[in-house]
Design a protein around this motif. Sequence first.
Motif, PDB file in Angstrom:
ATOM      1  N   CYS A 475     -14.234 -59.550  17.040  1.00 34.61           N
ATOM      2  CA  CYS A 475     -13.367 -58.525  17.642  1.00 34.61           C
ATOM      3  C   CYS A 475     -12.284 -59.170  18.497  1.00 34.61           C
ATOM      4  O   CYS A 475     -11.137 -58.683  18.542  1.00 34.61           O
ATOM      5  N   SER A 827      -5.194 -57.545   7.854  1.00 30.07           N
ATOM      6  CA  SER A 827      -6.274 -56.614   8.194  1.00 30.07           C
ATOM      7  C   SER A 827      -7.237 -56.447   7.026  1.00 30.07           C
ATOM      8  O   SER A 827      -8.457 -56.459   7.202  1.00 30.07           O
ATOM      9  N   LEU A 831     -11.155 -57.569   7.146  1.00 23.75           N
ATOM     10  CA  LEU A 831     -12.197 -56.557   6.962  1.00 23.75           C
ATOM     11  C   LEU A 831     -13.012 -56.816   5.705  1.00 23.75           C
ATOM     12  O   LEU A 831     -14.229 -56.603   5.689  1.00 23.75           O
ATOM     13  N   VAL A 852     -17.100 -51.937  13.915  1.00 28.04           N
ATOM     14  CA  VAL A 852     -16.227 -50.893  13.361  1.00 28.04           C
ATOM     15  C   VAL A 852     -15.591 -50.077  14.476  1.00 28.04           C
ATOM     16  O   VAL A 852     -14.381 -49.800  14.459  1.00 28.04           O
ATOM     17  N   ALA A 853     -16.377 -49.700  15.485  1.00 26.54           N
ATOM     18  CA  ALA A 853     -15.848 -48.887  16.582  1.00 26.54           C
ATOM     19  C   ALA A 853     -14.787 -49.645  17.373  1.00 26.54           C
ATOM     20  O   ALA A 853     -13.720 -49.090  17.704  1.00 26.54           O
ATOM     21  N   CYS A 855     -12.890 -52.202  16.377  1.00 24.73           N
ATOM     22  CA  CYS A 855     -11.684 -52.405  15.563  1.00 24.73           C
ATOM     23  C   CYS A 855     -10.863 -51.129  15.461  1.00 24.73           C
ATOM     24  O   CYS A 855      -9.630 -51.158  15.556  1.00 24.73           O
ATOM     25  N   CYS A 856     -11.520 -49.996  15.270  1.00 23.93           N
ATOM     26  CA  CYS A 856     -10.798 -48.725  15.206  1.00 23.93           C
ATOM     27  C   CYS A 856     -10.106 -48.431  16.536  1.00 23.93           C
ATOM     28  O   CYS A 856      -8.946 -47.984  16.566  1.00 23.93           O
ATOM     29  N   ALA A 857     -10.786 -48.670  17.636  1.00 26.53           N
ATOM     30  CA  ALA A 857     -10.190 -48.421  18.951  1.00 26.53           C
ATOM     31  C   ALA A 857      -8.973 -49.306  19.176  1.00 26.53           C
ATOM     32  O   ALA A 857      -7.926 -48.845  19.663  1.00 26.53           O
ATOM     33  N   GLY A 859      -7.059 -50.692  16.857  1.00 24.57           N
ATOM     34  CA  GLY A 859      -5.996 -50.273  15.962  1.00 24.57           C
ATOM     35  C   GLY A 859      -5.249 -49.052  16.465  1.00 24.57           C
ATOM     36  O   GLY A 859      -4.013 -49.011  16.441  1.00 24.57           O
ATOM     37  N   VAL A 860      -5.990 -48.062  16.932  1.00 27.63           N
ATOM     38  CA  VAL A 860      -5.345 -46.846  17.461  1.00 27.63           C
ATOM     39  C   VAL A 860      -4.524 -47.174  18.695  1.00 27.63           C
ATOM     40  O   VAL A 860      -3.383 -46.693  18.866  1.00 27.63           O
ATOM     41  N   HIS A 863      -1.319 -49.087  17.715  1.00 25.00           N
ATOM     42  CA  HIS A 863      -0.397 -48.201  17.017  1.00 25.00           C
ATOM     43  C   HIS A 863       0.314 -47.283  18.004  1.00 25.00           C
ATOM     44  O   HIS A 863       1.542 -47.073  17.898  1.00 25.00           O
TER      45      HIS A 863
END
Length: 872
Positions: A475, A827, A831, A852-853, A855-857, A859-860, A863
Amino acid sequence: FNNSLSGTLPTNMASLAKVQELFMQNNPLSGTIPSQISRMADLFILDLSRTALSGSIPAELSNLHALKYLYLNTNFLSGSVPSALSQIPELHSLSLFENRITGTFPGHLPSELQYLFVSSNSLSGTIPQAITSLTGLVHLGLADNLISGSIPSRMSALTALTTLLLHGNLLSGTLPWDLAGVNIATLSVSNNLAISGSLPSEVGLAPHLVTLLGNGMSLSGTLPPFANVSLSTLALARNHLGGDITRLAEQNLSTLVLASNSFSCDAPALDAATHLGVGKFRDPQTEARRQALIESNLALPSWVQHPISPEFESNFYANTVLVFAGNVQLTETPGALEGPANRLLQQDRVRQGRQTLFGGNSAQKELVWLLVPGLVSLHLSAIWAVARGHYREALCMYGARRLDHSQQSRSVLLQESLTALLGLAACGVGFAAIDLAAPSVYMYTTDCRDRLLRMSTAGVQVPFWYQWAWVLLSCLVMLIILRLWERLHRRQFSQRAQGVLERLDDLLLSACPKRRAVRAWRVDVHRHNRGSKLRTVVYFLVHLPVFVLASVPAFCYVLSRNIPGQSWWLTMLGNPVAVASFKMAWSRFLSPLVAGHLARFRHSSRDPMSGGPGLVVLVHKTQVTSSVLFEVVVVLAAPVVFVIMLDESCMRYYLNFAPDLASLMEAWGIGQRGWHAYRPGFCSRRVLSQFAYVWLVYALMQGLLAPTWTLISAHPIGRRAIRCITGIYRACSTTHGGANERTRTLELALLAQQGLASTVTLVILTVSVGTLVPWLLLVAPMVAWLQCCAWDFAERHSEDERADFSRLLAEHWLVQVPLQPILLLASFSILAVTGFVFMNLEFYMGPVLAYVALCCAMGVCFHWRSRTYQQQ
C-alpha cells in the motif's frame, strides 16, 4: 474364448453342473451375467473378462463354493460389489478392474484371497482395517477409484504383499510408517493430493522395493535414506519435498522423476547408476498388474487345460530422468561430461548435458562476475571518452552539478520520479527485511541457496505476520506511485511549457524569424487530427500480432527450461542475459519504429513534420503510449502469462511440445494440463525464480547501457557513426529559418520520446514486481540518477551548439508524458500481480480486504485532489 461369439449368456448354463472351467473372455457378448450360473457347483474358474457384459454382479455367485478364480474385469458392470462374495471360502483371485462398479469398498473379503484387482472403478468409502487380516494377500490393486480416508495402519501384517496400488484416489492423512512391508516390490500411492506429511524412512529401508511412485501428493520434508540397491524406479514429482538429493548417490536407478519440488543444492552425479536413463521399461503400474495375473496362473492345478492369459498391453517407455524441471534451486557442478561423469546431468530430460559457464547458482555468478563488471567498464569508458581523458571532468559526472537540468528538459520524468524512486528504495529495504525474516521454503538447506531468490517472495513462506507486513508495504508503494502521478499531473497543468515559450519570446526579441516561429507554434498548437473511429479500432487490433511477435523470447525462455533437448539454441534461449538483451534491443530499436508507424496510421498522417504542432503533439503522444504498451507486454506480461501456461509447476502446456514425455506422465496419472495441473504456492514462485534474473539484468542494462548510449551520442565520432547507421544524418544548415528549426525540433522530439518510453517501462516494471523482487526497488534510483547524470554531462560536453530553441520546444512541449495511459497500465499491472500473489500464495482474507480498502481509499482521495486542482 478369443472368438467372435455374440449375443447373451444363456440361462440354461446351470445344466452344466460338472463344468469346472468356463472361459468366455474376449468375445463381443452383451446382456448381463445370469444368476443361474451359480448352480454350476463344481465351477473352479470363471473368466468373463472383455465381453462387454453389463448389469450388476449376481450375489448368487457366493453359492460357488469351489470357485477360486473369478475374472470379470474390463466390462460394463455396475452396482456394488456383493458382500456375499466373502462367503466363497476358496476364492484365490478376484479381478473386477475396469468396470463401472460403485458403492463402498466391501468390509469383508474371503480369508484365502491372494490377488485382488478392483482398480479403475468408482468405489467410494474407506479402506477397511480388516484388510490387514488377509495375511496371504500378494497383490492389492485399488487404484483409480474414489476411495477416501486414510491408509490403514498395520500394513506390515501383510507379509506376503508384493504389490500395493493405491494411486488415483482421494486418500488423506499421512503415509503409515509400516506401509512398505518386508516383501513389497511395487508401491504406488500417486495422485492422492490430500496425503501430506513426510515419506517414512522405513520405505527407504524396504529390502525388496523396486518401484516407488508417489507423484502428485503433498509430501514435505526430505528424502529418507534409501538403503537397498534394488530400487530402479523412483518417482516423487509434484510434491513439497526439499533438502538435497545426495542420498540417492549410491542407488542403481534407471528412472528418476523428482520434478516440481523444492530440492536444492548441487545434484549428485549418480555415476554408479549405470542404467540411469538408458533403455526402456514397462509402465510399473500396468506391469505389476500383469505380473500379478501371471503369478496367479502359476498356482493353477495341472489339470487346467486353458491357463489364463493376461492379454492387456503394458506399454514400453524410455527410462526417464526428470529432476531439474521445477526445482529452481537445484544446481549442478559443471565437471567433465565425458564418459559416465555427471550422469544425472547428461541423462536429465531437460538438462541433457546443457552446461552453463559457471556451476552451482550459474545465473547469480554470471551476473556478479561477468555482466556487472562488463557494464560498469563500458559505462566508465564512455565517460572517459566524452571527457577527452580528463579524469577530473570524468569524476564530475557524479556530483559536480545539481540535477535540476534547467536546459536538459527531456529528463522531466526522471527528475520527478527520482524522489519517488528513493521512497520505493526504502520500501525495497522493508520488503528485503521481511523476506529475510520469514521462514524459507528451503528450510532444510542453508549453505547453497540462491541469495537473490532468498531475498524475494519466491523463497519464503507466508505466515500471518508476513502477509500483513507485505500488504502494508505494498500500500505504501501504491501511495508513492499515486503521489508521483499527482505531481506529474499538476506539472502538466501548470503551463510550464507556456512559460518556456514566453521566456524564449522575451530572449529572442531581436531574432525575428525565431519570434515568428514561436508565434506560429502557439497559434497552431491546438489543431488536432485524432483520426477516424475505424482507424482507431484498426490501430488497437494491430497491436495484437505485435504483442505476439514481441513475446516470442519469453515463450522460448520458459519452453527451454521445461522441454527435453540438447540443441545449442535451447541453451542460448534459456540464458537470462540473452533474453534481457533482446528486450533491451526491442525497447531501443524496434518498439519506437513500430509505434511510430501505428501512431501515424491512427492520425492519418504519413509525414507529421508537414503538419502543424497540434498533430505532431498527438502523434508523439500516441507513439509514446504504444511504445510503453509494447514494452510492458514484453517485459512484464509475457513472462507471467507464459510461465503460468507452460511451466511444470503451473498449467504444464509444455507437454504439448514433448509428446514422449507427455505419454509417460499420462501413464503415471500426472499428465494433467490446464487448471487441473495448477499448484497453489508453486506457480508464483516459479514466475519469480525464472524471471527474477531477467528483470534484474534488464534493469541493470537499462541503468548502465542507456547512459552509455547517451554519452556516446554526445561524442562527435559517436554522433556521426549513429547518424550514418540510423540513416538520419543530414547536413547541418547554416540558416535559422522556421522550416529548418521545425525539422530540427521534430527530430529531437522523436529521440526524446524514445527515452521517455524506456523510462516509463522501467518505472512500471519496478512498481509491479519490485514488491516481489526487492532488488528492483533498490536498483531503480541508481538507474534514474545515472541517466540524469549522463544527460547533464553530455549536455555540458557536447559540441553541438545549435539553437536551444529546438531542444526546449521539442522536450518541453511536443513530447508530453501520457499520464492517463501510464496510470492505467501501472495500476493494472500492480493489481494483477498482487491479485495473482494473493491467490497463489493463499493469503488470508483479512490482509486481502485491507489492501483492497486502502487502495480504493487512496484512489478516491487522489482523484478528488486532482479534480480540485484542475478546477482551481
